[in-house]
Design a protein around this motif. Structure first.
Motif, PDB file in Angstrom:
ATOM      1  N   UNK A 135     -10.961   3.796  -0.539  1.00 38.33           N
ATOM      2  CA  UNK A 135     -10.888   3.308   0.839  1.00 38.33           C
ATOM      3  C   UNK A 135     -10.264   1.917   0.825  1.00 38.33           C
ATOM      4  N   UNK A 136      -9.247   1.748   1.680  1.00 37.73           N
ATOM      5  CA  UNK A 136      -8.575   0.451   1.780  1.00 37.73           C
ATOM      6  C   UNK A 136      -8.607  -0.033   3.217  1.00 37.73           C
ATOM      7  N   UNK A 137      -8.514  -1.337   3.382  1.00 33.15           N
ATOM      8  CA  UNK A 137      -8.381  -1.911   4.715  1.00 33.15           C
ATOM      9  C   UNK A 137      -6.949  -2.397   4.865  1.00 33.15           C
ATOM     10  N   UNK A 138      -6.277  -1.957   5.953  1.00 36.59           N
ATOM     11  CA  UNK A 138      -4.885  -2.398   6.147  1.00 36.59           C
ATOM     12  C   UNK A 138      -4.790  -3.440   7.278  1.00 36.59           C
ATOM     13  N   UNK A 139      -5.920  -3.871   7.812  1.00 34.84           N
ATOM     14  CA  UNK A 139      -5.918  -4.993   8.754  1.00 34.84           C
ATOM     15  C   UNK A 139      -5.668  -4.625  10.194  1.00 34.84           C
ATOM     16  N   UNK A 182      -9.866   8.235   8.340  1.00 39.37           N
ATOM     17  CA  UNK A 182      -9.459   6.968   8.943  1.00 39.37           C
ATOM     18  C   UNK A 182     -10.559   6.484   9.872  1.00 39.37           C
ATOM     19  N   UNK A 183     -10.969   5.239   9.725  1.00 45.69           N
ATOM     20  CA  UNK A 183     -11.941   4.613  10.623  1.00 45.69           C
ATOM     21  C   UNK A 183     -11.443   3.208  10.927  1.00 45.69           C
ATOM     22  N   UNK A 184     -11.066   2.968  12.173  1.00 46.85           N
ATOM     23  CA  UNK A 184     -10.484   1.678  12.554  1.00 46.85           C
ATOM     24  C   UNK A 184      -9.333   1.314  11.610  1.00 46.85           C
ATOM     25  N   UNK A 185      -9.462   0.168  10.903  1.00 43.29           N
ATOM     26  CA  UNK A 185      -8.352  -0.244  10.021  1.00 43.29           C
ATOM     27  C   UNK A 185      -8.534   0.269   8.593  1.00 43.29           C
ATOM     28  N   UNK A 186      -9.498   1.153   8.401  1.00 38.52           N
ATOM     29  CA  UNK A 186      -9.783   1.635   7.038  1.00 38.52           C
ATOM     30  C   UNK A 186      -9.199   3.023   6.812  1.00 38.52           C
ATOM     31  N   UNK A 187      -8.420   3.166   5.735  1.00 38.65           N
ATOM     32  CA  UNK A 187      -7.844   4.457   5.363  1.00 38.65           C
ATOM     33  C   UNK A 187      -8.508   4.929   4.076  1.00 38.65           C
ATOM     34  N   UNK A 188      -8.830   6.218   4.009  1.00 35.83           N
ATOM     35  CA  UNK A 188      -9.416   6.762   2.782  1.00 35.83           C
ATOM     36  C   UNK A 188      -8.538   7.869   2.217  1.00 35.83           C
ATOM     37  N   UNK A 189      -8.514   7.924   0.900  1.00 37.30           N
ATOM     38  CA  UNK A 189      -7.751   8.937   0.174  1.00 37.30           C
ATOM     39  C   UNK A 189      -8.666   9.563  -0.871  1.00 37.30           C
ATOM     40  N   UNK A 190      -8.502  10.863  -1.061  1.00 39.45           N
ATOM     41  CA  UNK A 190      -9.291  11.583  -2.057  1.00 39.45           C
ATOM     42  C   UNK A 190      -8.301  12.100  -3.095  1.00 39.45           C
ATOM     43  N   UNK A 191      -8.462  11.691  -4.347  1.00 40.23           N
ATOM     44  CA  UNK A 191      -7.426  12.060  -5.312  1.00 40.23           C
ATOM     45  C   UNK A 191      -8.018  12.442  -6.660  1.00 40.23           C
ATOM     46  N   UNK A 192      -7.184  13.139  -7.409  1.00 41.58           N
ATOM     47  CA  UNK A 192      -7.565  13.581  -8.745  1.00 41.58           C
ATOM     48  C   UNK A 192      -6.661  12.882  -9.759  1.00 41.58           C
ATOM     49  N   UNK A 193      -7.236  12.435 -10.843  1.00 38.35           N
ATOM     50  CA  UNK A 193      -6.438  11.793 -11.891  1.00 38.35           C
ATOM     51  C   UNK A 193      -5.739  12.883 -12.701  1.00 38.35           C
ATOM     52  N   UNK A 194      -4.389  12.899 -12.617  1.00 36.70           N
ATOM     53  CA  UNK A 194      -3.614  13.910 -13.359  1.00 36.70           C
ATOM     54  C   UNK A 194      -2.610  13.271 -14.307  1.00 36.70           C
TER      55      UNK A 194
END
Ligand SMILES: Cc1cc2nc3c(=O)[nH]c(=O)nc-3n(C[C@H](O)[C@H](O)[C@H](O)COP(=O)(O)OP(=O)(O)OC[C@H]3O[C@@H](n4cnc5c(N)ncnc54)[C@H](O)[C@@H]3O)c2cc1C
Ligand code: FES
Length: 240
Positions: A22-26, A57-69
């Motif tokens: 989860x990141x905040x993009x402001x 996505x929640x307000x300015x927060x984006x989330x990504x679900x990923x697998x290490x490949x």
């Protein structure tokens, strides 16, 4: 319009065999479910950004679900809270939403775009998620899907839910639309009568339609760009 954002890592932790970032993009931006972002991998030996579907996505927060490949996702999994990621998007067309009852089918990491899709569907949502084994998912991750729809699991080894391949359990009955994401072989084996949209993957370079590096051939022999014409396609475009 896609833009480059500085995404401050708020959280980057394992969720079963996956990672939840989860990141905040402001600022809050509009994102269509099924769209994706390119994340810059700041390693000397890695030129291309890596593509990740929006998970939430929640307000300015984006989330990504990923697998290490590989090396890019490996590098990403080591980013700690506070790290500033360079993120480009949103890109691609996104799913078209319909009202009514929908079936959302995810094979492995293909579950990633289905959560935000499920959140945005105006109607009943049934999730059908498949993986090799039970440990692929964390209970916490599954509970998020259960919060917004009915959830059925399929594992290849039978360690959770039904045994076999997720496509064996797709039923035509009573759905307005079916949405699916997963490996190409899985998507091609979907055999249903109701309208269906699928999310495709390809190696992405520019991400906005300019280089034609992500081309796929449709059943009519046309060539389409996964990054710009997709990644969402009508099932009939890729499977007869
Ligand atoms: C539109 C789109 C959305 C995506 N969304 C997600 C997502 O939400 N979560 C997620 O985990 N992954 C997603 N992917 C796949 C993700 O982009 C790749 O797993 C990632 O680029 C691999 O980078 P890497 O450097 O770790 O692997 P590399 O070191 O580049 O490669 C390692 C292995 O992964 C394979 N690989 C590399 N890129 C891809 C790819 N695009 N598709 C399939 N196999 C690949 C390679 O063939 C190789 O076997 C998406 C891809 C696209 C095109
Ligand atoms: S990645 Fe350049 S056209 Fe799709």
């Amino acid at each position: 319009m896609p833009e480059i954002y500085s995404g401050e890592v708020l959280e980057n932790r394992s969720a079963g065999e996956l990672f939840l970032l989860t990141v905040s993009i402001g600022k809050s931006i509009d994102i269509i479910p099924g769209q994706f972002f390119l994340i810059r991998i700041d390693r000397e030996d890695t030129v291309l950004r890596r593509a990740f579907s929006i998970f939430d996505k929640n307000d300015d927060r984006l989330s990504f679900l990923y697998r290490v490949v590989g090396k890019g996702t490996g590098w990403l999994s080591e980013r700690k809270t506070g790290y500033e990621l360079n993120i480009f998007g949103p890109l691609g067309n996104g799913f078209s939403l319909v009202e009514g009852r929908s079936l959302l089918v995810g094979g492995g990491t293909g579950m990633a775009p289905l959560y935000y899709l499920g959140k945005n569907i105006n109607g009943d949502v049934d999730f059908l998620l498949g993986a090799q084994r039970k440990t692929f998912w964390s209970e916490e991750l599954l509970s998020r899907y259960r919060d917004i729809g009915n959830l059925e699991l399929v594992t290849e080894d039978g360690s959770s839910g039904k045994k076999g391949l997720v496509t064996q359990y797709i039923k035509n009955a009573c759905y307005t639309k079916v949405y699916a994401c997963g490996p190409m072989e899985m998507l091609k084996s979907i055999d249903i009568d109701v309208p269906a949209e699928v999310s495709l993957e390809s190696v992405i370079a520019c991400g906005f339609g300019a280089c034609r590096g992500c081309i796929v051939e449709t059943v009519s022999g046309e060539y389409k760009r996964v990054c710009k014409d997709g990644p969402i396609f009508d099932l009939r475009e890729i499977s007869i």
